[in-house]
Design a protein around this motif. Structure first.
Motif, PDB file in Angstrom:
ATOM      1  N   GLN A  93      -8.779 -53.967 -21.287  1.00 18.93           N
ATOM      2  CA  GLN A  93      -9.123 -52.640 -22.483  1.00 18.93           C
ATOM      3  C   GLN A  93      -9.096 -53.094 -23.463  1.00 18.93           C
ATOM      4  O   GLN A  93     -10.241 -53.439 -24.237  1.00 18.93           O
ATOM      5  CB  GLN A  93      -8.539 -51.654 -22.186  1.00 18.93           C
ATOM      6  CG  GLN A  93      -8.789 -51.783 -20.378  1.00 18.93           C
ATOM      7  CD  GLN A  93      -8.975 -50.059 -19.693  1.00 18.93           C
ATOM      8  OE1 GLN A  93      -8.686 -49.005 -20.580  1.00 18.93           O
ATOM      9  NE2 GLN A  93      -7.811 -49.661 -18.463  1.00 18.93           N
ATOM     10  N   ALA A  94      -8.466 -53.251 -24.762  1.00 21.18           N
ATOM     11  CA  ALA A  94      -8.074 -53.663 -26.044  1.00 21.18           C
ATOM     12  C   ALA A  94      -8.957 -54.998 -25.723  1.00 21.18           C
ATOM     13  O   ALA A  94      -9.723 -54.639 -27.250  1.00 21.18           O
ATOM     14  CB  ALA A  94      -6.900 -53.462 -26.236  1.00 21.18           C
ATOM     15  N   GLN A  95      -8.543 -56.569 -25.070  1.00 17.69           N
ATOM     16  CA  GLN A  95      -9.117 -57.193 -25.145  1.00 17.69           C
ATOM     17  C   GLN A  95     -10.951 -56.866 -25.220  1.00 17.69           C
ATOM     18  O   GLN A  95     -11.350 -57.776 -26.508  1.00 17.69           O
ATOM     19  CB  GLN A  95      -8.259 -58.134 -24.449  1.00 17.69           C
ATOM     20  CG  GLN A  95      -7.181 -58.845 -25.097  1.00 17.69           C
ATOM     21  CD  GLN A  95      -6.570 -59.439 -23.724  1.00 17.69           C
ATOM     22  OE1 GLN A  95      -6.708 -59.582 -22.674  1.00 17.69           O
ATOM     23  NE2 GLN A  95      -5.599 -60.220 -24.225  1.00 17.69           N
ATOM     24  N   TRP A  96     -11.364 -56.548 -24.804  1.00 18.76           N
ATOM     25  CA  TRP A  96     -12.310 -56.133 -23.782  1.00 18.76           C
ATOM     26  C   TRP A  96     -13.375 -55.236 -25.690  1.00 18.76           C
ATOM     27  O   TRP A  96     -14.413 -55.704 -25.651  1.00 18.76           O
ATOM     28  CB  TRP A  96     -12.745 -55.630 -22.853  1.00 18.76           C
ATOM     29  CG  TRP A  96     -14.681 -55.369 -22.672  1.00 18.76           C
ATOM     30  CD1 TRP A  96     -14.775 -53.608 -23.033  1.00 18.76           C
ATOM     31  CD2 TRP A  96     -15.320 -55.460 -21.928  1.00 18.76           C
ATOM     32  NE1 TRP A  96     -16.347 -53.765 -22.574  1.00 18.76           N
ATOM     33  CE2 TRP A  96     -16.271 -55.262 -21.939  1.00 18.76           C
ATOM     34  CE3 TRP A  96     -14.989 -56.886 -21.274  1.00 18.76           C
ATOM     35  CZ2 TRP A  96     -17.621 -55.303 -21.117  1.00 18.76           C
ATOM     36  CZ3 TRP A  96     -16.598 -57.908 -20.623  1.00 18.76           C
ATOM     37  CH2 TRP A  96     -17.541 -56.893 -20.542  1.00 18.76           C
ATOM     38  N   GLU A  97     -12.991 -54.315 -25.412  1.00 14.76           N
ATOM     39  CA  GLU A  97     -13.426 -53.609 -26.262  1.00 14.76           C
ATOM     40  C   GLU A  97     -13.299 -54.205 -28.034  1.00 14.76           C
ATOM     41  O   GLU A  97     -14.478 -54.143 -29.194  1.00 14.76           O
ATOM     42  CB  GLU A  97     -12.376 -51.845 -26.910  1.00 14.76           C
ATOM     43  CG  GLU A  97     -12.991 -51.472 -27.454  1.00 14.76           C
ATOM     44  CD  GLU A  97     -11.792 -50.032 -27.713  1.00 14.76           C
ATOM     45  OE1 GLU A  97     -12.774 -49.389 -28.442  1.00 14.76           O
ATOM     46  OE2 GLU A  97     -11.666 -49.796 -27.115  1.00 14.76           O
ATOM     47  N   ALA A  98     -11.871 -55.150 -28.262  1.00 17.16           N
ATOM     48  CA  ALA A  98     -12.182 -55.842 -29.576  1.00 17.16           C
ATOM     49  C   ALA A  98     -13.382 -57.298 -29.504  1.00 17.16           C
ATOM     50  O   ALA A  98     -13.996 -57.433 -30.140  1.00 17.16           O
ATOM     51  CB  ALA A  98     -11.014 -56.746 -29.890  1.00 17.16           C
ATOM     52  N   VAL A  99     -13.839 -57.846 -28.079  1.00 14.36           N
ATOM     53  CA  VAL A  99     -14.836 -58.579 -28.262  1.00 14.36           C
ATOM     54  C   VAL A  99     -16.105 -57.924 -27.849  1.00 14.36           C
ATOM     55  O   VAL A  99     -17.569 -58.344 -28.728  1.00 14.36           O
ATOM     56  CB  VAL A  99     -14.912 -60.050 -26.977  1.00 14.36           C
ATOM     57  CG1 VAL A  99     -15.842 -60.761 -26.531  1.00 14.36           C
ATOM     58  CG2 VAL A  99     -13.329 -60.736 -27.118  1.00 14.36           C
ATOM     59  N   MET A 100     -16.492 -56.956 -26.720  1.00 11.96           N
ATOM     60  CA  MET A 100     -17.809 -56.600 -26.409  1.00 11.96           C
ATOM     61  C   MET A 100     -17.760 -55.449 -27.603  1.00 11.96           C
ATOM     62  O   MET A 100     -19.538 -54.980 -27.147  1.00 11.96           O
ATOM     63  CB  MET A 100     -17.828 -56.081 -25.181  1.00 11.96           C
ATOM     64  CG  MET A 100     -17.564 -57.725 -24.630  1.00 11.96           C
ATOM     65  SD  MET A 100     -18.587 -59.133 -24.666  1.00 11.96           S
ATOM     66  CE  MET A 100     -20.747 -58.203 -24.133  1.00 11.96           C
ATOM     67  N   GLY A 101     -17.012 -54.493 -28.341  1.00 20.44           N
ATOM     68  CA  GLY A 101     -17.411 -53.386 -28.565  1.00 20.44           C
ATOM     69  C   GLY A 101     -17.757 -51.868 -27.696  1.00 20.44           C
ATOM     70  O   GLY A 101     -17.784 -50.834 -28.259  1.00 20.44           O
ATOM     71  N   THR A 102     -17.343 -52.282 -26.517  1.00 23.18           N
ATOM     72  CA  THR A 102     -17.633 -50.958 -25.411  1.00 23.18           C
ATOM     73  C   THR A 102     -15.950 -50.726 -25.253  1.00 23.18           C
ATOM     74  O   THR A 102     -15.524 -50.993 -25.060  1.00 23.18           O
ATOM     75  CB  THR A 102     -18.451 -51.157 -24.348  1.00 23.18           C
ATOM     76  OG1 THR A 102     -18.265 -52.476 -24.065  1.00 23.18           O
ATOM     77  CG2 THR A 102     -19.893 -51.300 -25.090  1.00 23.18           C
ATOM     78  N   THR A 103     -16.392 -49.513 -25.080  1.00 24.68           N
ATOM     79  CA  THR A 103     -14.886 -48.387 -24.236  1.00 24.68           C
ATOM     80  C   THR A 103     -14.962 -48.464 -22.741  1.00 24.68           C
ATOM     81  O   THR A 103     -16.335 -48.744 -22.964  1.00 24.68           O
ATOM     82  CB  THR A 103     -14.489 -47.292 -25.043  1.00 24.68           C
ATOM     83  OG1 THR A 103     -16.110 -46.507 -24.018  1.00 24.68           O
ATOM     84  CG2 THR A 103     -14.589 -47.135 -27.188  1.00 24.68           C
ATOM     85  N   ILE A 104     -13.623 -48.420 -22.467  1.00 30.48           N
ATOM     86  CA  ILE A 104     -14.424 -48.294 -20.768  1.00 30.48           C
ATOM     87  C   ILE A 104     -15.279 -47.041 -20.362  1.00 30.48           C
ATOM     88  O   ILE A 104     -15.039 -46.877 -19.132  1.00 30.48           O
ATOM     89  CB  ILE A 104     -12.439 -47.548 -20.421  1.00 30.48           C
ATOM     90  CG1 ILE A 104     -12.206 -47.746 -19.028  1.00 30.48           C
ATOM     91  CG2 ILE A 104     -11.660 -46.554 -20.986  1.00 30.48           C
ATOM     92  CD1 ILE A 104     -12.700 -48.997 -18.254  1.00 30.48           C
TER      93      ILE A 104
END
Length: 289
Positions: A93-104
């Motif tokens: 989830q941290a990697q996703w948010e770092a790249v895509m800017g959206t939270t879970i």
């Protein structure tokens, strides 16, 4: 003196030969070389990548899968793959948010804001992600780094889950699913280390497989790049990419609510590419260049 000079010269030649050779690939059927693992630091995400040597393996319902195998895992067939890099863990989830800017939470809201969460935290696997969004993640990292990040092909996924040339286990890294997977069978076991608590778990908390890759059985299903093909009858034998078109994309690995049958290394399923679900995430690959 001449004899001594001859011996020294011979030793120097041998040292030069060995110094110029690359480390042999002990797990590759056809030889080849082993590349170094690395950590991708773009976007500050610390994405650990494991190099998988290319080789030839038996794909599908091999003997250890027993009576659990389905018809869509047949026929067993030889596949030869080039080497590639694979994420050591499912994308967090941290990697996703770092790249895509959206939270879970924002991803969940794209489906239904009343739906619950099934594990929230930086080291939990990302879910509520469609195939199209997983592709967008890979493209953004590729643009930032100049490398070719992508989803795994179905064949690459199974090869890596089997431990490359190892191919010994029913699940990714063990014949004992409790060692390697969060799945439905440990939902209701309340002793420490075995209870999945009816949700995802932080990445890498079970045993790794032979290649040092985690969670390729259970936790969350993982998107693959291929369009779904119900049988392997027409599959190419070298670097297969799946059909050129279709309506559904391949998913692999099983999840925290899946039966043990669905967490096997040869189990395969499919979903529409715009589908989002709390049991569905992904891991990345990177082409070896």
């Amino acid at each position: 003196m001449k004899k001594l000079l001859y011996v020294l010269t011979s030793l120097c030649l041998l040292v030069g030969i060995f110094a110029g050779c690359e480390k042999p690939n002990s797990s590759s059927e056809g030889g080849g070389t082993t590349k170094e693992n690395y950590t991708e630091t773009a976007f500050g995400m610390n994405l650990e990548m494991v190099y998988v040597n290319g080789g030839t393996f038996e794909m599908g319902a091999t003997e250890e899968q027993g009576e659990d195998a389905f018809d869509n895992e047949k026929p067993v067939h030889k596949v030869t793959l080039d080497g590639f890099y694979i994420g050591k863990y499912e994308v967090s989830q941290a990697q996703w948010e770092a790249v895509m800017g959206t939270t879970i939470a924002q991803q969940r809201d794209k489906v239904n804001s009343s739906w619950p969460f099934y594990g929230v935290g930086d080291n939990y696997p990302m879910y509520y992600v469609s195939w199209e969004e997983a592709i967008a993640f890979c493209k953004k990292v590729s643009q930032m780094t100049g490398k070719t990040y992508r989803l795994l092909t179905e064949a690459e996924w199974e090869y890596a889950a089997r431990g490359g040339q190892s191919q010994h286990y029913k699940y990714a890294g063990s014949n004992d699913i409790e060692e390697v997977a969060w799945y439905e069978g440990n939902n209701d076991k309340w002793y420490e280390g075995s209870n999945s608590d009816k949700k995802t778990h932080p990445i890498g908390t079970k045993k790794a497989n032979e290649l040092g890759i985690y969670d390729m059985s259970g936790n969350v299903y993982e998107w693959c790049s291929d369009w779904w093909d119900v049988h392997y009858n027409n599959s190419p034998t070298v670097n297969p990419q799946g059909p050129s078109s279709g309506s559904e994309r391949v998913v692999r690995s099983g999840s925290w609510v899946s039966s043990a049958v669905s967490c096997r290394v040869s189990f395969r399923d499919c979903l529409f590419p715009d589908y989002r679900d709390p049991i569905l995430g992904f891991r990345v690959a990177c082409s070896a260049e």
